[in-house]
Design an enzyme around this catalytic site. Structure first.
Site, PDB file in Angstrom:
ATOM      1  N   GLU A  62      -3.270  -2.224   1.829  1.00 22.48           N
ATOM      2  CA  GLU A  62      -2.631  -3.514   1.707  1.00 22.48           C
ATOM      3  C   GLU A  62      -3.061  -4.381   0.989  1.00 22.48           C
ATOM      4  O   GLU A  62      -4.384  -4.834   1.209  1.00 22.48           O
ATOM      5  CB  GLU A  62      -2.004  -3.916   3.204  1.00 22.48           C
ATOM      6  N   TYR A  81       2.290 -10.202  -2.796  1.00 25.11           N
ATOM      7  CA  TYR A  81       2.035  -9.110  -1.855  1.00 25.11           C
ATOM      8  C   TYR A  81       2.280  -7.745  -2.500  1.00 25.11           C
ATOM      9  O   TYR A  81       3.159  -7.523  -3.197  1.00 25.11           O
ATOM     10  CB  TYR A  81       3.187  -9.075  -0.552  1.00 25.11           C
TER      11      TYR A  81
END
Length: 393
Positions: A197, A109
């Site tokens: 993101e 991530y």
């Protein structure tokens, strides 16, 4: 302003960030052409909506054949996806994105945000990317790492080393990560983003580092200097009331409750909504009419409020600093008469010309409740909402 995944990935690709090749389809007939361009199966098909949680909602699927791909397209195109981030109404699916399936060794991530506390761009990463990143943050926060970038110095090599080490990357993967970080930071800064993101950031079995998904949010305050990005706006993904509010210089956000709020000033609006909840009610919206509210703008705000069928009562809370309370009162009366309002209305006016404003309301003969105290106003609105059916309007 949000971008679709395929739009965000185009920005990344132009900045040298490694992303899989993909194709957008908007009809079932487009699928065969897209698959031919992408090569052999398997492929990943993803609905394109401005929300996360697509995978758990069935909006992401690995398909093994053209027939499976066509079935997925027929299932979703023209429908609405409901996920944990969309609300019960869901969002319309007008496009799908198809990519070759990657052989993933690890899911990581990575995101960039503006940290308001430090006024810096902050990288956040984790070695536990994928669909359950929210659960990771809640249950094992030690696996989430953050690193800020000073705006004067910009991205430095040690940022890549520290973040890459936190992800367990070394060798060639660490080098790819440094290149990717530079591209992401460039996109973030040049595009006036407020959030970027990558989840998952995938390390494939052959050692490649790929941005498999991307969410991009443009800071709307900078939209005037990002015309190319604004051209990518998909209004079908936006709440119609929120879109209409922008035209009248109103700040409006739809919520799930049944007490509509009209307030001047964002801070006062947040406090008003908190007080409604404290008294046992639920706000139906955030609505800031602004410091320079006019009678006409207040009338438009009323129309927005009444377009929400959940609303059972209305609370107006105005503090007259720049704005005059008597002008707000005139706008309220104008709007009430225009729409023939039957829902309970509670008004609290305080500040500049508040006495004159309250006098106008009292002399109007209209069915409304005027309160000087905010707590009593919130209590009155909550009582009214609990005792009123929508059929009243």
């Amino acid at each position: 302003m949000n971008l679709h995944e395929y739009q965000a990935k185009a920005l990344l690709r132009d900045a040298g960030v490694a992303v899989p090749e993909g194709r957008v389809v908007r009809s079932v007939d487009d699928v065969a052409h897209a698959l031919a361009a992408l090569g052999d199966a398997p492929w990943v098909m993803k609905v394109q909506v401005h929300a996360g949680g697509r995978g758990k909602a069935g909006g992401v699927r690995v398909v093994q054949s053209p027939d499976e791909a066509r079935d997925f397209a027929a299932r979703w195109l023209g429908q609405r996806l409901v996920s944990v981030q969309t609300g019960a109404a869901g969002l319309p699916v007008n496009a799908l994105y198809i990519e070759p399936a990657s052989r993933i060794a690890r899911e990581l991530y990575l995101s960039l945000i503006i940290d308001r506390a430090t006024s810096k761009v902050t990288f956040i990463d984790s070695d536990a990317g994928g669909m359950d990143i929210e659960e990771v943050a809640a249950t094992t926060p030690e696996r989430i790492h953050a690193l800020s970038v000073h705006p004067a110095a910009g991205l430095m090599p040690y940022h890549a080393r520290k973040l890459g080490f936190a992800l367990g990357l070394s060798g060639e993967a660490a080098k790819q990560f440094a290149v990717m970080l530079k591209g992401l930071y460039t996109v973030f800064m040049q595009s006036d983003a407020s959030m970027l993101e990558i989840n998952p950031l995938a390390l494939t079995e052959d050692g490649a580092l790929l941005a498999l998904d991307c969410k991009f949010i443009l800071d709307s305050n900078a939209a005037y200097r990002q015309p190319a990005i604004v051209e990518l706006r998909d209004e079908a993904q936006e709440d119609p009331r929120e879109r209409e509010a922008v035209k009248h210089q109103l700040n409006y956000v739809t919520l799930d409750g049944d007490i509509a709020c009209m307030v001047n000033g964002a801070g006062l609006a947040m406090a008003t909504m908190d007080l409604i909840q404290l008294e046992g009610g639920q706000p139906a919206n955030f609505l800031d009419v602004g410091g320079g509210a006019t009678a006409a703008r207040v009338a438009e705000a009323f129309k927005l409020i009444l377009s929400d069928t959940k609303v059972r009562a209305i609370l107006i809370n105005i503090f007259g600093g720049i704005v005059r309370c008597d002008l707000i009162a005139e706008g309220i009366l104008q709007a009430v008469r225009e729409v023939d309002l039957k829902l309970p209305l509670v008004v609290r006016l305080e500040g500049t010309n508040a006495a004159q404003g309250r006098a106008l309301l009292a002399e109007s003969g209209l069915n409304l409740t005027a309160e000087n105290d905010l707590t009593r106003a919130a209590q009155a609105a909550v009582r009214a909402a609990k005792s009123t059916g929508r059929e009243a309007n």
